[in-house]
Write a protein that holds these residues in place. Structure first.
Motif, PDB file in Angstrom:
ATOM      1  N   MET A  81       0.830  -1.212   0.000  1.00  0.00           N
ATOM      2  CA  MET A  81       0.000   0.000   0.000  1.00  0.00           C
ATOM      3  C   MET A  81       0.863   1.261   0.000  1.00  0.00           C
ATOM      4  O   MET A  81       0.503   2.273  -0.605  1.00  0.00           O
ATOM      5  N   THR A  82       2.017   1.197   0.655  1.00  0.00           N
ATOM      6  CA  THR A  82       2.905   2.366   0.718  1.00  0.00           C
ATOM      7  C   THR A  82       3.544   2.653  -0.634  1.00  0.00           C
ATOM      8  O   THR A  82       3.633   3.811  -1.070  1.00  0.00           O
ATOM      9  N   ILE A  83       4.005   1.592  -1.312  1.00  0.00           N
ATOM     10  CA  ILE A  83       4.748   1.812  -2.560  1.00  0.00           C
ATOM     11  C   ILE A  83       3.841   1.912  -3.789  1.00  0.00           C
ATOM     12  O   ILE A  83       4.281   2.403  -4.827  1.00  0.00           O
ATOM     13  N   ALA A  84       2.574   1.463  -3.684  1.00  0.00           N
ATOM     14  CA  ALA A  84       1.700   1.398  -4.866  1.00  0.00           C
ATOM     15  C   ALA A  84       1.553   2.737  -5.592  1.00  0.00           C
ATOM     16  O   ALA A  84       1.761   2.804  -6.818  1.00  0.00           O
ATOM     17  N   PRO A  85       1.191   3.851  -4.907  1.00  0.00           N
ATOM     18  CA  PRO A  85       1.035   5.114  -5.645  1.00  0.00           C
ATOM     19  C   PRO A  85       2.332   5.598  -6.278  1.00  0.00           C
ATOM     20  O   PRO A  85       2.324   6.147  -7.384  1.00  0.00           O
ATOM     21  N   LEU A  88       9.394  11.243   2.054  1.00  0.00           N
ATOM     22  CA  LEU A  88       8.919  12.602   1.792  1.00  0.00           C
ATOM     23  C   LEU A  88       7.397  12.698   1.774  1.00  0.00           C
ATOM     24  O   LEU A  88       6.839  13.769   1.921  1.00  0.00           O
ATOM     25  N   ILE A  89       6.717  11.555   1.533  1.00  0.00           N
ATOM     26  CA  ILE A  89       5.261  11.610   1.398  1.00  0.00           C
ATOM     27  C   ILE A  89       4.591  10.646   2.375  1.00  0.00           C
ATOM     28  O   ILE A  89       5.168   9.642   2.774  1.00  0.00           O
ATOM     29  N   SER A  90       3.381  11.003   2.737  1.00  0.00           N
ATOM     30  CA  SER A  90       2.532  10.124   3.544  1.00  0.00           C
ATOM     31  C   SER A  90       1.099  10.368   3.094  1.00  0.00           C
ATOM     32  O   SER A  90       0.467  11.349   3.490  1.00  0.00           O
ATOM     33  N   LEU A  91       0.602   9.495   2.235  1.00  0.00           N
ATOM     34  CA  LEU A  91      -0.716   9.686   1.630  1.00  0.00           C
ATOM     35  C   LEU A  91      -1.813   9.066   2.482  1.00  0.00           C
ATOM     36  O   LEU A  91      -1.557   8.135   3.265  1.00  0.00           O
ATOM     37  N   PRO A  92      -3.047   9.556   2.345  1.00  0.00           N
ATOM     38  CA  PRO A  92      -4.174   8.947   3.072  1.00  0.00           C
ATOM     39  C   PRO A  92      -4.348   7.480   2.665  1.00  0.00           C
ATOM     40  O   PRO A  92      -4.040   7.090   1.533  1.00  0.00           O
ATOM     41  N   GLU A  93      -4.837   6.680   3.590  1.00  0.00           N
ATOM     42  CA  GLU A  93      -4.974   5.249   3.353  1.00  0.00           C
ATOM     43  C   GLU A  93      -5.902   4.959   2.168  1.00  0.00           C
ATOM     44  O   GLU A  93      -5.692   3.993   1.430  1.00  0.00           O
ATOM     45  N   ALA A  94      -6.925   5.788   1.981  1.00  0.00           N
ATOM     46  CA  ALA A  94      -7.868   5.565   0.878  1.00  0.00           C
ATOM     47  C   ALA A  94      -7.152   5.671  -0.474  1.00  0.00           C
ATOM     48  O   ALA A  94      -7.386   4.858  -1.379  1.00  0.00           O
ATOM     49  N   ILE A  95      -6.250   6.652  -0.615  1.00  0.00           N
ATOM     50  CA  ILE A  95      -5.501   6.814  -1.869  1.00  0.00           C
ATOM     51  C   ILE A  95      -4.564   5.625  -2.079  1.00  0.00           C
ATOM     52  O   ILE A  95      -4.445   5.090  -3.192  1.00  0.00           O
ATOM     53  N   ASN A  96      -3.900   5.209  -0.999  1.00  0.00           N
ATOM     54  CA  ASN A  96      -3.009   4.047  -1.089  1.00  0.00           C
ATOM     55  C   ASN A  96      -3.770   2.801  -1.527  1.00  0.00           C
ATOM     56  O   ASN A  96      -3.267   1.992  -2.322  1.00  0.00           O
ATOM     57  N   LEU A  97      -4.982   2.636  -0.994  1.00  0.00           N
ATOM     58  CA  LEU A  97      -5.776   1.454  -1.331  1.00  0.00           C
ATOM     59  C   LEU A  97      -6.201   1.465  -2.794  1.00  0.00           C
ATOM     60  O   LEU A  97      -6.115   0.442  -3.491  1.00  0.00           O
TER      61      LEU A  97
END
Length: 542
Positions: free
Chosen positions: A250-254, A456-465
């Protein structure tokens, strides 16, 4: 008692499915893909972490002996390769028979107060691929009778485990039999990977779409089993379970999706793997530049700048030394999007998945790898037989960083994984190899002064999913295009020259590029200098 009956029925479904699937080659390939992914995935993601928890690093050695021992024996004693393979098959089946006793005991435990019934359901479901695999492996070699005997024996031993209860389980616990089970696990992997009767198929290379569908069904079953397992009972190795793999994905997907878009953009701008400049081709092999996106956003700009600098130095040296690149792209698509989201996905997806599963194993707390030089030694053993792509190397570095490995171990894949392998080193002379190693050692020494990695980034869980779902779709499409065996064969670049002619026979519009690559591969085997002359002559003819 209902659990026991359901587990036996699950085993019997195997022969019924085999009888149906054997009516057509496409369906056979689908069944092979299903077994290959479901049973292989169950071993890699679920069984091996448990073996590591109970047996430590020694368990991995026994798995490797079980996996590569038969292959080495077949090469040493070629005349007796069939006997060796049959012994391995017997050992693997014996291990599965032993495992059925613990399956029966697990279903007893699931009936006790405080334990989840999901445990029993997981045992029942995982017997579907096991029953299929036994029939798939045994029936063509020893016939229906002996395959039936093995299935009946599995049902009887499941009953023994079910009725004998905890007394027998204590004797057959993982702590008491961990090294035997590790060796048997390697044997099972050997049998699954080598497809004992599939190589007789005259239509090899066809029906990959059906094999891909089978592998996706196997992947779906595997995910259901692992979700049930994590929900059904607690594991001591929770930090290195499927939950950790899911978090990493989930962290690396986007960022991976962004990297594929960057690959498409640089293709559009004219920076392609068939660029006339050898230095530019080497730069693409080492850093992409799509791998720099992963490094910058998830490991920090300092490490990305360092990777870029070393990539420039190595590209300049290797191009000046006229070192050719192993495993070139055989042909290129016309459209940039197809290059970024299909061709690069096909080449990188196996490495990305391998890197995550590998670090999930070797980063386990039970494996004593805290010494930086020991970590580097282990990584070199991984790099040498393979040819990592730059995205796979970046994901490997990222997973090592998440597992708390040293800065040296995190940096090494970024600068060395795509070039430090046997297939590539064979295309260099001793002087070139020495200079390459000197640059890598100097770079690692300088890397000790770099600041620690940070994201450098920490995206919301919904975007990661959502990104993970899109990435899963790209990887699934790759599986459908290639089939599971060809998908994973990209990891074994050392063995591919024997199959070059088969793979290169597809494209007519790129016949010149194919003949160039084949001619170079042929001449490289005879004389390194002659290969360079051939390359220069071909290059002028462009």
């Amino acid at each position: 008692m209902l659990y026991l009956l359901a587990s036996c029925i699950a085993l019997l479904i195997g022969p019924l499915f085999y009888r149906y699937f054997s009516s057509g080659s496409g369906l056979q390939k689908g069944l092979d893909g299903f077994i290959f992914v479901s049973l292989g995935g169950l071993v890699l993601i679920h069984i091996l972490p448990e073996l590591l928890e109970h047996g430590g690093l020694l368990a991995i050695i026994f798995v490797i002996l079980g996996l590569w021992g038969p292959t080495a024996s077949e090469r040493l004693f070629h005349r007796y390769s069939e006997i060796t393979h049959n012994l391995t098959l017997t050992l693997g089946i014996g291990g599965l028979l032993l495992h059925t006793i613990t399956d029966g005991g697990a279903m007893v435990l699931a009936q006790q107060d405080g334990n989840s019934s999901l445990l029993a359901l997981g045992v029942i479901l995982h017997r579907l691929p096991v029953g299929l695999a036994i029939w798939w492996l045994l029936k063509p070699q020893v016939g229906t009778r002996w395959a039936s005997v093995v299935l009946v024996a599995m049902m009887l031993l499941t009953s023994v485990g079910f009725f004998a209860g905890e007394q027998l389980l204590s004797q057959l616990s993982l702590d008491n039999t961990v090294y035997l089970q590790a060796f048997v696990t390697g044997s099972i992997l050997h049998v699954v990977l080598h497809q004992p009767h599939g190589q007789q198929d005259a239509h090899q290379g066809q029906y990959e779409y059906q094999a891909g569908i089978g592998s996706l069904l196997g992947l779906g079953l595997l995910m259901v089993l692992l979700l049930m397992d994590s929900g059904g009972h607690e594991h001591a190795h929770h930090d290195h379970s499927t939950d950790q793999l899911l978090t990493w994905l989930m962290t690396i997907a986007p960022v991976l999706l962004l990297s594929y878009a960057i690959a498409a953009l640089r293709f559009k701008l004219g920076l392609t793997p068939q660029d006339e400049g050898l230095g530019r081709r080497w730069f693409q092999r080492l850093v992409g530049p799509e791998a720099l996106v992963l490094t910058t956003l998830l490991l920090g700009p300092w490490l990305a700048l360092f990777q870029l600098l070393v990539g420039f130095i190595l590209s300049a040296y290797l191009s000046q030394a006229r070192v050719e690149i192993t495993d070139p792209h055989p042909k290129l698509p016309i459209h940039a999007l197809r290059f970024g989201f299909a061709q690069i996905v096909d080449r990188s997806a196996p490495w990305i998945l391998l890197s995550l599963v590998l670090v999930n194993l070797i980063g386990h707390p039970s494996v004593p790898l805290s010494n930086p030089f020991l970590q580097i030694g282990v990584l070199l053993l991984v790099f040498l037989p393979m040819r990592f792509c730059n995205l796979g190397a970046a994901v490997l570095s990222l997973a090592l960083a998440y597992s708390g490995w040293s800065t040296l171990a995190i940096i090494l894949p970024l600068i060395a994984a795509p070039v430090l392998n046997i297939a590539q080193l064979k295309l260099m002379n001793w002087t070139q190899r020495g200079i390459l190693l000197a640059v890598i050692v100097f770079s690692l020494t300088a890397a000790q002064r770099l600041p620690m990695w940070f994201s450098l980034i920490s995206l919301p869980e919904a975007i990661n999913l959502v990104a993970l779902l899109l990435l899963s779709g790209l990887f699934a499409a790759s599986l459908l295009r290639l089939g599971p065996r060809k998908f994973l064969r990209r990891l074994m670049v050392v063995k591919q020259p024997h199959k070059h002619g088969h793979e290169h026979s597809h494209g007519h519009s790129h016949s010149h590029a194919h003949s160039h690559n084949q001619a170079h591969a042929h001449t490289a085997n005879h004389s390194h200098k002659h290969a360079h002359g051939k390359h220069d002559a071909d290059k002028h003819s462009h």
